[in-house]
Design a protein around this motif. Structure first.
Motif, PDB file in Angstrom:
ATOM      1  N   GLY A 244     -16.334   7.423  12.469  1.00  0.00           N
ATOM      2  CA  GLY A 244     -16.930   7.386  13.927  1.00  0.00           C
ATOM      3  C   GLY A 244     -17.025   5.863  14.282  1.00  0.00           C
ATOM      4  N   ASN A 245     -17.511   5.720  15.398  1.00  0.00           N
ATOM      5  CA  ASN A 245     -17.500   4.506  16.014  1.00  0.00           C
ATOM      6  C   ASN A 245     -18.433   3.396  15.166  1.00  0.00           C
TER       7      ASN A 245
ATOM      8  N   VAL B 159     -12.665   9.198  15.660  1.00  0.00           N
ATOM      9  CA  VAL B 159     -13.041   8.856  17.361  1.00  0.00           C
ATOM     10  C   VAL B 159     -13.112   7.423  17.462  1.00  0.00           C
TER      11      VAL B 159
ATOM     12  N   TYR C 228     -13.018  21.687  27.888  1.00  0.00           N
ATOM     13  CA  TYR C 228     -12.529  20.724  28.417  1.00  0.00           C
ATOM     14  C   TYR C 228     -11.556  20.882  29.528  1.00  0.00           C
TER      15      TYR C 228
ATOM     16  N   ARG D 197      -8.954  15.593  25.112  1.00  0.00           N
ATOM     17  CA  ARG D 197      -9.952  14.675  25.420  1.00  0.00           C
ATOM     18  C   ARG D 197     -11.218  14.797  24.471  1.00  0.00           C
ATOM     19  N   LEU D 198     -11.479  15.925  24.318  1.00  0.00           N
ATOM     20  CA  LEU D 198     -12.738  16.236  23.744  1.00  0.00           C
ATOM     21  C   LEU D 198     -12.547  15.408  22.371  1.00  0.00           C
ATOM     22  N   GLY D 199     -13.785  14.539  21.887  1.00  0.00           N
ATOM     23  CA  GLY D 199     -14.142  13.801  20.940  1.00  0.00           C
ATOM     24  C   GLY D 199     -13.806  14.948  19.559  1.00  0.00           C
TER      25      GLY D 199
ATOM     26  N   ASP E 283     -14.658  14.962  16.491  1.00  0.00           N
ATOM     27  CA  ASP E 283     -15.641  15.233  15.862  1.00  0.00           C
ATOM     28  C   ASP E 283     -16.682  16.271  16.458  1.00  0.00           C
ATOM     29  N   ARG E 284     -16.611  16.297  17.832  1.00  0.00           N
ATOM     30  CA  ARG E 284     -17.193  17.329  18.570  1.00  0.00           C
ATOM     31  C   ARG E 284     -16.586  18.521  18.142  1.00  0.00           C
TER      32      ARG E 284
ATOM     33  N   GLY F  69     -25.109  10.169  16.158  1.00  0.00           N
ATOM     34  CA  GLY F  69     -24.458   8.852  15.650  1.00  0.00           C
ATOM     35  C   GLY F  69     -24.427   7.908  16.753  1.00  0.00           C
ATOM     36  N   SER F  70     -23.339   7.093  16.961  1.00  0.00           N
ATOM     37  CA  SER F  70     -23.385   6.098  17.857  1.00  0.00           C
ATOM     38  C   SER F  70     -23.800   6.652  19.197  1.00  0.00           C
ATOM     39  N   ALA F  71     -23.126   7.806  19.533  1.00  0.00           N
ATOM     40  CA  ALA F  71     -23.497   8.561  20.644  1.00  0.00           C
ATOM     41  C   ALA F  71     -24.122   9.866  20.178  1.00  0.00           C
TER      42      ALA F  71
ATOM     43  N   THR G 111     -24.057  13.447  20.935  1.00  0.00           N
ATOM     44  CA  THR G 111     -23.317  14.653  21.819  1.00  0.00           C
ATOM     45  C   THR G 111     -23.920  15.889  21.823  1.00  0.00           C
TER      46      THR G 111
ATOM     47  N   ILE H 151     -22.946  13.852  26.575  1.00  0.00           N
ATOM     48  CA  ILE H 151     -22.814  12.513  25.973  1.00  0.00           C
ATOM     49  C   ILE H 151     -24.124  11.766  26.418  1.00  0.00           C
TER      50      ILE H 151
HETATM   51  C1  LIG Z   1     -18.302  10.703  22.171  1.00  0.00           C
HETATM   52  C2  LIG Z   1     -17.870  10.090  21.268  1.00  0.00           C
HETATM   53  C3  LIG Z   1     -17.793   8.528  21.423  1.00  0.00           C
HETATM   54  C4  LIG Z   1     -19.047  10.052  20.038  1.00  0.00           C
HETATM   55  O1  LIG Z   1     -18.588   9.665  18.897  1.00  0.00           O
HETATM   56  P1  LIG Z   1     -19.431   9.103  17.445  1.00  0.00           P
HETATM   57  O2  LIG Z   1     -20.974   8.824  18.321  1.00  0.00           O
HETATM   58  O3  LIG Z   1     -19.466  10.268  16.552  1.00  0.00           O
HETATM   59  O4  LIG Z   1     -19.071   7.871  16.845  1.00  0.00           O
HETATM   60  C5  LIG Z   1     -16.578  10.604  20.601  1.00  0.00           C
HETATM   61  O5  LIG Z   1     -16.869  11.902  20.380  1.00  0.00           O
HETATM   62  C6  LIG Z   1     -15.596  10.315  21.387  1.00  0.00           C
HETATM   63  O6  LIG Z   1     -14.898   9.295  21.764  1.00  0.00           O
HETATM   64  N1  LIG Z   1     -15.236  11.424  22.587  1.00  0.00           N
HETATM   65  C7  LIG Z   1     -14.289  11.341  23.435  1.00  0.00           C
HETATM   66  C8  LIG Z   1     -14.827  11.635  24.686  1.00  0.00           C
HETATM   67  C9  LIG Z   1     -15.298  13.114  24.977  1.00  0.00           C
HETATM   68  O7  LIG Z   1     -15.661  13.721  23.787  1.00  0.00           O
HETATM   69  O8  LIG Z   1     -15.699  13.490  25.820  1.00  0.00           O
END
Ligand SMILES: CC(C)(COP(=O)(O)O)[C@@H](O)C(=O)NCCC(=O)O
Ligand SMILES: Nc1ncnc2c1ncn2[C@@H]1O[C@H](COP(=O)(O)OP(=O)(O)O)[C@@H](O)[C@H]1O
Ligand SMILES: [K+]
Length: 279
Positions: free
Chosen positions: A8-9, A56, A92, A97-99, A101-102, A122-124, A126, A141
């Motif tokens: 993760g970030n 990510v 999407y 482009r969808l993270g 982890d999502r 997490g950091s974000a 989602t 997000i």
């Molecule tokens: C939104 C996120 C930054 C969340 O990352 P995390 O909090 O898990 O580190 C990651 O899923 C990401 O970089 N996504 C790409 C952009 C998107 O999902 O639209």
């Protein structure tokens, strides 16, 4: 042994899974910005036969990690978001482009529930929804708890919200800067999730099970008004389903699958939403 990595970030989480018994043998985490070096909390690579990665963080973090690991282990699977996988269609416009982890969370959530809303704190933070039938509809997000605090630059970023605190206290007005920020940030995150979840169910006419994961899932869980389940291995479970390596995984048994919690009644949610719009 299988090494699963969830980069993760903020934190790079790892776990070692026994290929024969499918049991989890060890877990750890390190700061994503740190290098892998002996002495830090890293797995013993001598016993690893295969690696699965979700990343990510910046691409160079992945490149460095793969360069280091490929010297010791031959099989490395890296997950990517795609237009379709395991019966789910990515919502999407540009699916890649969808993270990831999502995407992995959506894949596991759908296998458990057949349609759900997933939240990764997490950091974000989602939020994603996948409808019965397998259509992912996209999501939301917002900054995570720590990021929201950092953005205020009030010197409160290092003061964590006390997980032992009674939730009513965390939701009460702060009478000092630290509490005002912590309580405000907590309210922003939990009320956004409560509201967006109900809006999603309302607009699609379906009461979706709600699943929570991520470093702040336990804390956020306590502020949610709607029934939900926590699944700390949800991203790992997505790796298991994309790249099954054990007999149990091949049969769809994913690590740490929670009991499905029955979602709130749709009529009740619509009533609650109508009430917020009256004010
Ligand atoms: C939104 C996120 C930054 C969340 O990352 P995390 O909090 O898990 O580190 C990651 O899923 C990401 O970089 N996504 C790409 C952009 C998107 O999902 O639209
Ligand atoms: N022991 C911990 N170390 C660091 N962050 C933690 C810890 N426990 C909870 N957190 C919270 O979890 C967040 C990181 O969660 P995580 O899901 O690992 O994020 P990411 O996937 O973005 O790296 C941090 O921003 C912090 O708010
Ligand atoms: K997240």
């Amino acid at each position: 042994m299988i090494l699963d990595l969830d980069i993760g970030n903020t934190l790079s989480k790892w776990r070692l899974k026994d290929r024969q018994t499918s049991s989890i043998r060890a877990r750890g985490a390190m700061w994503t910005r740190d290098e892998w070096r002996s002495g830090s909390d890293i797995p013993d690579l001598d016993i690893v036969e295969a690696i699965r990665i979700s990343n990510v963080a910046r691409p160079d973090v992945l490149e460095d990690t793969v360069r280091l690991l490929s010297r010791r282990v031959d099989t490395i699977h890296i997950a990517h978001s795609t237009a379709e996988a395991l019966g789910i269609r990515n919502g999407y416009d540009a699916p890649e482009r969808l993270g990831v982890d999502r995407w992995l969370g959506v894949l596991s959530g759908y296998q458990l529930t057949g349609g759900c809303c997933t939240v990764d704190c997490g950091s974000a933070i989602t939020m994603d929804a996948v409808l019965p039938g397998g259509q992912h509809i996209g999501g939301y997000i917002i900054p995570g708890l720590r990021l929201m605090k950092e953005s205020l630059k009030l010197g409160t970023r290092k003061v964590a919200i006390d997980p032992e605190q009674d939730v009513l206290h965390i939701l009460s007005p702060g009478t000092n800067t630290v509490d005002a920020v912590n309580h405000g940030v907590y309210m922003a995150a939990t009320s956004a999730i409560n509201r967006l979840y109900m809006e999603l169910c309302d607009s699609h006419g379906v009461s979706l099970p709600l699943l929570l994961t991520g470093g702040d899932a336990e804390l956020v869980s306590r502020g949610l008004r709607v029934p939900h389940a926590r699944w700390s291995d949800m991203v790992y479970a997505g790796l298991e389903s994309l790249f099954p390596l054990t007999a149990a995984e091949a049969q769809g048994q994913l690590a740490g699958m929670p009991e499905i919690v029955a979602p709130a009644d749709l009529t009740e949610m619509r009533r609650a939403l109508a009430f917020t719009q009256l004010l």
